[in-house]
Each structure stands twice: as structure tokens, then as C-alpha cells.
Scaffold this motif. Structure first.
Motif, PDB file in Angstrom:
ATOM      1  N   ASN A   1     -14.919  67.941-119.736  1.00  0.00           N
ATOM      2  CA  ASN A   1     -14.865  68.199-121.180  1.00  0.00           C
ATOM      3  C   ASN A   1     -15.716  67.209-121.966  1.00  0.00           C
ATOM      4  N   ALA A   2     -15.907  66.025-121.432  1.00  0.00           N
ATOM      5  CA  ALA A   2     -16.749  65.046-122.123  1.00  0.00           C
ATOM      6  C   ALA A   2     -18.204  65.482-122.144  1.00  0.00           C
ATOM      7  N   LYS A   3     -18.596  66.262-121.138  1.00  0.00           N
ATOM      8  CA  LYS A   3     -19.977  66.746-121.049  1.00  0.00           C
ATOM      9  C   LYS A   3     -20.103  68.204-121.475  1.00  0.00           C
ATOM     10  N   ASN A   4     -18.988  68.805-121.894  1.00  0.00           N
ATOM     11  CA  ASN A   4     -19.004  70.231-122.288  1.00  0.00           C
ATOM     12  C   ASN A   4     -19.601  71.107-121.196  1.00  0.00           C
ATOM     13  N   THR A   5     -19.211  70.850-119.966  1.00  0.00           N
ATOM     14  CA  THR A   5     -19.808  71.550-118.841  1.00  0.00           C
ATOM     15  C   THR A   5     -18.730  72.004-117.857  1.00  0.00           C
ATOM     16  N   VAL A   6     -18.901  73.202-117.336  1.00  0.00           N
ATOM     17  CA  VAL A   6     -18.050  73.708-116.270  1.00  0.00           C
ATOM     18  C   VAL A   6     -18.932  73.955-115.053  1.00  0.00           C
ATOM     19  N   TYR A   7     -18.384  73.724-113.888  1.00  0.00           N
ATOM     20  CA  TYR A   7     -19.139  73.808-112.642  1.00  0.00           C
ATOM     21  C   TYR A   7     -18.509  74.821-111.696  1.00  0.00           C
ATOM     22  N   LEU A   8     -19.346  75.353-110.819  1.00  0.00           N
ATOM     23  CA  LEU A   8     -18.856  76.175-109.726  1.00  0.00           C
ATOM     24  C   LEU A   8     -19.561  75.706-108.464  1.00  0.00           C
ATOM     25  N   GLN A   9     -18.812  75.003-107.617  1.00  0.00           N
ATOM     26  CA  GLN A   9     -19.326  74.580-106.327  1.00  0.00           C
ATOM     27  C   GLN A   9     -19.096  75.702-105.334  1.00  0.00           C
ATOM     28  N   MET A  10     -20.173  76.177-104.722  1.00  0.00           N
ATOM     29  CA  MET A  10     -20.079  77.301-103.791  1.00  0.00           C
ATOM     30  C   MET A  10     -20.522  76.838-102.412  1.00  0.00           C
ATOM     31  N   ASP A  11     -19.612  76.885-101.463  1.00  0.00           N
ATOM     32  CA  ASP A  11     -19.884  76.480-100.086  1.00  0.00           C
ATOM     33  C   ASP A  11     -19.732  77.668 -99.144  1.00  0.00           C
ATOM     34  N   SER A  12     -20.262  77.512 -97.944  1.00  0.00           N
ATOM     35  CA  SER A  12     -20.169  78.579 -96.932  1.00  0.00           C
ATOM     36  C   SER A  12     -20.596  79.923 -97.506  1.00  0.00           C
ATOM     37  N   LEU A  13     -21.730  79.916 -98.166  1.00  0.00           N
ATOM     38  CA  LEU A  13     -22.190  81.132 -98.835  1.00  0.00           C
ATOM     39  C   LEU A  13     -22.540  82.228 -97.838  1.00  0.00           C
ATOM     40  N   LYS A  14     -22.287  83.458 -98.276  1.00  0.00           N
ATOM     41  CA  LYS A  14     -22.542  84.630 -97.461  1.00  0.00           C
ATOM     42  C   LYS A  14     -23.524  85.550 -98.187  1.00  0.00           C
ATOM     43  N   PRO A  15     -24.229  86.398 -97.466  1.00  0.00           N
ATOM     44  CA  PRO A  15     -25.149  87.328 -98.144  1.00  0.00           C
ATOM     45  C   PRO A  15     -24.451  88.180 -99.200  1.00  0.00           C
ATOM     46  N   GLU A  16     -23.185  88.490 -98.998  1.00  0.00           N
ATOM     47  CA  GLU A  16     -22.466  89.306 -99.979  1.00  0.00           C
ATOM     48  C   GLU A  16     -22.118  88.538-101.252  1.00  0.00           C
ATOM     49  N   ASP A  17     -22.398  87.251-101.281  1.00  0.00           N
ATOM     50  CA  ASP A  17     -22.236  86.465-102.507  1.00  0.00           C
ATOM     51  C   ASP A  17     -23.439  86.611-103.433  1.00  0.00           C
ATOM     52  N   THR A  18     -24.478  87.286-102.956  1.00  0.00           N
ATOM     53  CA  THR A  18     -25.669  87.490-103.777  1.00  0.00           C
ATOM     54  C   THR A  18     -25.328  88.282-105.033  1.00  0.00           C
ATOM     55  N   ALA A  19     -25.664  87.718-106.185  1.00  0.00           N
ATOM     56  CA  ALA A  19     -25.336  88.337-107.473  1.00  0.00           C
ATOM     57  C   ALA A  19     -25.901  87.467-108.590  1.00  0.00           C
ATOM     58  N   VAL A  20     -25.833  88.003-109.797  1.00  0.00           N
ATOM     59  CA  VAL A  20     -26.043  87.184-110.990  1.00  0.00           C
ATOM     60  C   VAL A  20     -24.685  86.607-111.371  1.00  0.00           C
ATOM     61  N   TYR A  21     -24.635  85.294-111.543  1.00  0.00           N
ATOM     62  CA  TYR A  21     -23.388  84.609-111.866  1.00  0.00           C
ATOM     63  C   TYR A  21     -23.382  84.242-113.352  1.00  0.00           C
ATOM     64  N   TYR A  22     -22.270  84.561-113.998  1.00  0.00           N
ATOM     65  CA  TYR A  22     -22.119  84.321-115.426  1.00  0.00           C
ATOM     66  C   TYR A  22     -20.937  83.391-115.679  1.00  0.00           C
ATOM     67  N   CYS A  23     -21.078  82.532-116.675  1.00  0.00           N
ATOM     68  CA  CYS A  23     -19.895  81.823-117.142  1.00  0.00           C
ATOM     69  C   CYS A  23     -19.464  82.429-118.470  1.00  0.00           C
ATOM     70  N   ALA A  24     -18.189  82.274-118.774  1.00  0.00           N
ATOM     71  CA  ALA A  24     -17.618  82.871-119.971  1.00  0.00           C
ATOM     72  C   ALA A  24     -16.549  81.949-120.532  1.00  0.00           C
ATOM     73  N   ALA A  25     -16.269  82.114-121.814  1.00  0.00           N
ATOM     74  CA  ALA A  25     -15.299  81.252-122.491  1.00  0.00           C
ATOM     75  C   ALA A  25     -14.356  82.077-123.343  1.00  0.00           C
ATOM     76  N   LYS A  26     -13.093  81.628-123.349  1.00  0.00           N
ATOM     77  CA  LYS A  26     -12.101  82.258-124.215  1.00  0.00           C
ATOM     78  C   LYS A  26     -11.202  81.166-124.774  1.00  0.00           C
ATOM     79  N   LYS A  27     -10.957  81.238-126.080  1.00  0.00           N
ATOM     80  CA  LYS A  27     -10.119  80.229-126.714  1.00  0.00           C
ATOM     81  C   LYS A  27      -8.664  80.552-126.425  1.00  0.00           C
ATOM     82  N   THR A  28      -8.149  79.934-125.379  1.00  0.00           N
ATOM     83  CA  THR A  28      -6.783  80.126-124.946  1.00  0.00           C
ATOM     84  C   THR A  28      -6.412  78.983-124.018  1.00  0.00           C
ATOM     85  N   ARG A  29      -5.110  78.804-123.808  1.00  0.00           N
ATOM     86  CA  ARG A  29      -4.662  77.794-122.854  1.00  0.00           C
ATOM     87  C   ARG A  29      -4.126  78.418-121.575  1.00  0.00           C
TER      88      ARG A  29
END
Length: 124
Positions: A74-102
């Protein structure tokens, strides 16, 4: 308004790793639940993972659990997605999204803001 910019996509061999980043600007980042989604050609947008504002609660799609890790700074206003053991079926366009909720949210229509996406290609 919240602006989201993803980065970190690319081409990787099966079994490899990538770390996606999503930089947010605008409103108070820490008040938002953040999610990662992906969309492959000809398929619907698919939930990948979500994390609440407090960084305590996370939620993963079953096919990604154990391979992908969502985190946020939160200090850097950044969210991460670490992806390991990737497979060919993981091929895609990846999007991040935000919603004001807890709470954790996994449905795309419930999110208010979206980034432009970053391409991830996993070769076999």
C-alpha cells in the motif's frame, strides 16, 4: 477515479516464473480490494486472485492456488502477482482491477476500475 497500469508480462517457457505488477494512482489505494483476471483468445475473462485492502485476506481460483501468489504494497500503491510453475494454458492477457470494498470479490462486473492488461505467453 483510479488508474491502473500493469507491467511484467512477457514470454516464458513452461515451468518458469513471472511477476506482474499493477501500479495504481488516484484515490486512496489502501481502501480498495484488488483483483487479477486473465482472458485468453476466444474465452471469457477469468478470475485469478484477489486481495483485500488490509493484505490479510486473499482468494485464488482453484487452478492457480499453490502456483500464483497475490500481494500488495500500500505504501507503493502496487499489487503484485507472482506466477510460478507456469503452464501453456496460463497464456492470456492479465488484467488488474480495483473495487472500493473491504471484502473479497471475484466477479469481473463487480470491479469498478481496470488496467489495460499485459500479455503473458507460456511456451511449451
Amino acid at each position: 477515479q483510479v488508474q491502473l497500469v500493469e507491467s511484467g508480462g512477457g514470454l516464458v517457457q513452461a515451468g518458469g516464473s513471472l511477476r506482474l505488477s499493477c501500479a495504481a494512482s488516484g484515490r486512496t489505494f489502501s481502501a480498495y480490494t484488488m483483483g487479477w483476471f486473465r482472458q485468453a483468445p476466444g474465452k471469457e475473462r477469468e478470475f485469478v486472485a484477489a486481495i483485500t485492502w488490509s493484505d490479510i485476506n486473499t482468494y485464488y481460483a482453484s487452478s492457480m492456488k499453490g502456483r500464483f501468489t497475490i500481494s500488495r504494497d500500500n505504501a507503493k500503491n502496487t499489487v503484485y502477482l507472482q506466477m510460478d510453475s507456469l503452464k501453456p494454458e496460463d497464456t492470456a492477457v492479465y488484467y488488474c482491477a480495483a473495487k472500493k470494498t473491504r471484502t473479497l470479490v471475484r466477479s469481473p462486473p463487480e470491479y469498478d476500475y481496470w488496467g489495460q492488461g499485459t500479455q503473458v505467453t507460456v511456451s511449451s
